[in-house]
Design a protein around this motif. Sequence first.
Motif, PDB file in Angstrom:
ATOM      1  N   SER A  27       0.796  -1.231   0.000  1.00 36.52           N
ATOM      2  CA  SER A  27       0.000   0.000   0.000  1.00 36.52           C
ATOM      3  C   SER A  27       0.829   1.282   0.000  1.00 36.52           C
ATOM      4  O   SER A  27       0.756   2.023   0.961  1.00 36.52           O
ATOM      5  CB  SER A  27      -0.940  -0.016   1.207  1.00 36.52           C
ATOM      6  OG  SER A  27      -0.193  -0.127   2.393  1.00 36.52           O
ATOM      7  N   PRO A  28       1.602   1.688  -0.938  1.00 38.81           N
ATOM      8  CA  PRO A  28       2.264   0.930  -2.006  1.00 38.81           C
ATOM      9  C   PRO A  28       3.453   0.132  -1.498  1.00 38.81           C
ATOM     10  O   PRO A  28       3.877  -0.816  -2.129  1.00 38.81           O
ATOM     11  CB  PRO A  28       2.709   1.993  -2.985  1.00 38.81           C
ATOM     12  CG  PRO A  28       2.987   3.183  -2.138  1.00 38.81           C
ATOM     13  CD  PRO A  28       1.974   3.097  -1.004  1.00 38.81           C
ATOM     14  N   ASP A  29       4.015   0.518  -0.333  1.00 37.75           N
ATOM     15  CA  ASP A  29       5.089  -0.290   0.242  1.00 37.75           C
ATOM     16  C   ASP A  29       4.484  -1.517   0.915  1.00 37.75           C
ATOM     17  O   ASP A  29       3.326  -1.515   1.299  1.00 37.75           O
ATOM     18  CB  ASP A  29       5.869   0.515   1.289  1.00 37.75           C
ATOM     19  CG  ASP A  29       6.596   1.713   0.688  1.00 37.75           C
ATOM     20  OD1 ASP A  29       7.078   1.584  -0.446  1.00 37.75           O
ATOM     21  OD2 ASP A  29       6.649   2.765   1.351  1.00 37.75           O
ATOM     22  N   CYS A  30       5.302  -2.536   1.063  1.00 38.15           N
ATOM     23  CA  CYS A  30       4.831  -3.771   1.690  1.00 38.15           C
ATOM     24  C   CYS A  30       4.836  -3.607   3.205  1.00 38.15           C
ATOM     25  O   CYS A  30       5.837  -3.201   3.794  1.00 38.15           O
ATOM     26  CB  CYS A  30       5.734  -4.921   1.270  1.00 38.15           C
ATOM     27  SG  CYS A  30       5.209  -6.514   1.896  1.00 38.15           S
ATOM     28  N   HIS A  31       3.707  -3.909   3.834  1.00 33.52           N
ATOM     29  CA  HIS A  31       3.572  -3.857   5.283  1.00 33.52           C
ATOM     30  C   HIS A  31       3.119  -5.220   5.801  1.00 33.52           C
ATOM     31  O   HIS A  31       2.195  -5.811   5.262  1.00 33.52           O
ATOM     32  CB  HIS A  31       2.533  -2.813   5.705  1.00 33.52           C
ATOM     33  CG  HIS A  31       3.007  -1.420   5.548  1.00 33.52           C
ATOM     34  ND1 HIS A  31       2.892  -0.738   4.364  1.00 33.52           N
ATOM     35  CD2 HIS A  31       3.600  -0.574   6.422  1.00 33.52           C
ATOM     36  CE1 HIS A  31       3.393   0.468   4.516  1.00 33.52           C
ATOM     37  NE2 HIS A  31       3.832   0.597   5.758  1.00 33.52           N
TER      38      HIS A  31
END
Length: 69
Positions: A27-31
Amino acid sequence: MIELHKLSTQREPFQLNCDLIERVDASPDCHVTLTSGQRIAVTESVDEVVAKIRAWRVDVLSRALRLAR
């Protein structure tokens, strides 16, 4: 445990117990969201995290099957 890297300037590696993962979002980075509610931003993609989890579980199950014989 799987090794992931925190999304920070140092991209420091850490070991994470897969049983504590509730979900993985992009989201856009991965969490990675843990069962405690804590969210950790990681450098790996969702597909990479899922592949690491799968590989870890396959390894655990194959070792258990070998011991059962």
